[in-house]
Write an enzyme that holds these catalytic residues in place. Structure first.
Site, PDB file in Angstrom:
ATOM      1  N   HIS A  75       0.841  -1.190   0.000  1.00 19.74           N
ATOM      2  CA  HIS A  75       0.000   0.000   0.000  1.00 19.74           C
ATOM      3  C   HIS A  75       0.883   1.250   0.000  1.00 19.74           C
ATOM      4  O   HIS A  75       1.733   1.406   0.867  1.00 19.74           O
ATOM      5  CB  HIS A  75      -0.895   0.049   1.248  1.00 19.74           C
ATOM      6  CG  HIS A  75      -1.653  -1.210   1.510  1.00 19.74           C
ATOM      7  ND1 HIS A  75      -2.068  -1.572   2.776  1.00 19.74           N
ATOM      8  CD2 HIS A  75      -2.084  -2.198   0.681  1.00 19.74           C
ATOM      9  CE1 HIS A  75      -2.725  -2.721   2.715  1.00 19.74           C
ATOM     10  NE2 HIS A  75      -2.736  -3.132   1.458  1.00 19.74           N
ATOM     11  N   TYR A 138       3.212   2.683  13.971  1.00 19.09           N
ATOM     12  CA  TYR A 138       3.647   3.667  12.976  1.00 19.09           C
ATOM     13  C   TYR A 138       2.998   5.018  13.255  1.00 19.09           C
ATOM     14  O   TYR A 138       1.830   5.115  13.647  1.00 19.09           O
ATOM     15  CB  TYR A 138       3.377   3.207  11.543  1.00 19.09           C
ATOM     16  CG  TYR A 138       2.010   2.638  11.246  1.00 19.09           C
ATOM     17  CD1 TYR A 138       1.028   3.423  10.667  1.00 19.09           C
ATOM     18  CD2 TYR A 138       1.726   1.301  11.527  1.00 19.09           C
ATOM     19  CE1 TYR A 138      -0.223   2.891  10.373  1.00 19.09           C
ATOM     20  CE2 TYR A 138       0.479   0.765  11.236  1.00 19.09           C
ATOM     21  CZ  TYR A 138      -0.487   1.560  10.659  1.00 19.09           C
ATOM     22  OH  TYR A 138      -1.723   1.039  10.376  1.00 19.09           O
TER      23      TYR A 138
END
Length: 470
Positions: A75, A138
């Site tokens: 992605h 993240y």
């Protein structure tokens, strides 16, 4: 086939480059004992000093994976991302899905608690867990939304041209149906960079920028009026990665009147403050055009770091705008002087007087260099292309310092008139009986910082000849 690559740089470097531009590996110190371990997962000051972009994260996400072999991706997302592992081990694969020569280039790397990876916008990422109970986190610099997901770019995990060597073969890995269905590289449309927004499209600089940046979105005052706070608040800045502000109140003499003063401050200060706020919120680079009028002209050559000392209202508002723009992490202030573009300007006026047989009186005690709008635009395009460090850059045409009378005589000679037909007068003589704002005596800007970026200014005399020939 583009093979997977390993990071470059020395083993002692905190931040290491990779074969994908902007994809960076961060070495993290892990300190442990019998109780467990501790690490500084994100330390802004230290990491930025070592070379990581100051990407201003706003959201922290955690992915927990029960079993080894869970595989997610590939992605590419419309934001920057910093990935680290909290427990377990992860095999990471990154593929550049941005347009350019590195499109399709891959980097693979095993991640544990001692490594992090900074992933720039448009680089596809995929992760395969190598141990049960693996968790990775993240940071991202934009908030996730369903609308944002519509701008993702996807690549199939099994793409043959990229040929990622997964430690756990994909036929034995756990994948979502969506990830299995993503397109091959030949069918992927690269994620385009965020477009450029040009304000002040109706002005001479805005028109020149529109010609030089055909992919930019140019808006005029009817769409975005910097003097109107409601107009700025209603405008959607979110799609844009760079905002080039070509809108300004530039009526130097009128700025000394009560109404002009209000308009100058509304556009050049309050409007610029709103642009700065929008650029900060949307992580955009702001390119702002400034003026020699921020100086008092007592120095014969002005470097970028000369303290502000404006003589009049216009210069005061430009100095205030410069100070606001300089607070942004990503900004370019282009300080210029004596601008000449299409429409009414000094060179065109002198050419018209010469053609009509008029012998004018022109100021001969103000000193500077012309800046043609095409030269200013060329500098803007150049500084963005080379990713010049944020800061202020003086931009004018090159050549020797001249007075207005020198330039007028040059124009007269090119029109076949005798240069002696131009009479030099002092500023005081020229201004007798007129309501003129104070002007710097010396406006010549030091161009050495701009030249150090690889830009070669065109000589002003050559630009005048080309302008008149056109």
């Amino acid at each position: 086939m583009t093979p997977a690559q390993t990071p470059g740089g020395g083993a002692d470097e905190l931040v290491q480059a990779t074969e994908i531009p902007g994809l960076l590996v961060v070495r993290l110190g892990v300190h442990g004992d019998s109780r467990g371990w501790f690490k500084e997962n994100w330390q802004r000051a230290k990491m930025v000093a070592a070379g990581l972009p100051d990407f201003e994260p706003v959201q922290n996400n955690v992915s927990f994976n029960t079993d080894a072999g869970v595989t997610r991706g590939i992605h590419a997302e419309p934001w920057d991302k910093y990935v680290t592992v909290a427990s377990g081990r992860v095999f990471g694969a990154w593929v550049d899905l941005r347009p350019g020569e590195s499109f399709g280039r891959a980097v693979t790397l095993e991640l544990g608690p001692d490594r992090g990876v900074f992933v720039p916008r448009g680089v596809g990422n995929a992760f395969q867990t190598l141990e049960d109970g693996t968790a990775y986190s993240y940071l991202v610099n934009d908030h996730w939304s369903a609308a944002a997901r519509e701008s993702y770019t996807f690549l199939n995990l099994a793409d043959e041209s990229v040929a990622i060597e997964w430690p756990i073969p994909l036929e034995r890995a756990e994948l979502s149906d969506a990830d299995r269905a993503h397109p091959r590289l030949a069918e992927v449309r690269p994620m385009a960079p965020r477009p450029v927004l040009v304000t002040g499209a109706g002005g001479q600089l805005g028109r020149a920028l529109s010609r030089a940046l055909p992919g930019a979105v140019a808006v005029g005052r009817d769409e975005l009026d910097l003097a109107d706070q409601a107009s700025v608040a209603a405008f959607d800045f979110s799609p844009y990665g760079t905002v080039v502000n070509a809108a300004a109140y530039t009526a130097v003499d009128a700025a000394e009147t009560p109404e002009g003063r209000r308009q100058a401050w509304a556009t050049n200060v309050a409007g610029v403050a709103a642009l700065v706020d929008a650029a900060r919120r949307h992580r955009a680079t702001l390119v702002h055009v400034s003026s020699d009028y921020v100086f008092d002209g007592t120095r014969e050559l002005h470097p970028e770091d000369e303290p502000f000392a404006p003589l009049g209202v216009y210069g005061q508002t430009k100095a205030a705008g410069d100070a606001l723009v300089s607070t942004l992490p990503r900004h370019l202030v282009l300080r210029t002087s004596w601008v000449v573009g299409d429409g009414k300007n000094f060179v065109a006026t002198m050419a018209s007087l010469a053609d009509r047989g008029v012998s004018p009186s022109v100021v001969d005690d103000q000193h500077g260099r012309l800046t043609f709008t095409d030269e200013l635009v060329r500098a803007i395009v150049h500084l963005l292309a080379v990713e010049a460090p944020s800061g202020t850059y003086n931009v004018t045409n090159g050549g020797p310092t001249q007075t207005w009378a020198d330039i007028a005589r040059e124009v007269f000679a090119l029109r076949g008139r005798d240069a002696a037909d131009v009479t030099g007068v002092s500023t005081q003589e020229y201004g007798a009986g007129k309501d003129l704002a104070p002007r710097p005596v010396h406006s010549t800007l030091d161009l050495s910082r701009l030249e150090a970026t690889g830009f070669e200014p065109e000589d002003a005399a050559a630009a005048v000849r080309r302008y008149l020939a056109g």
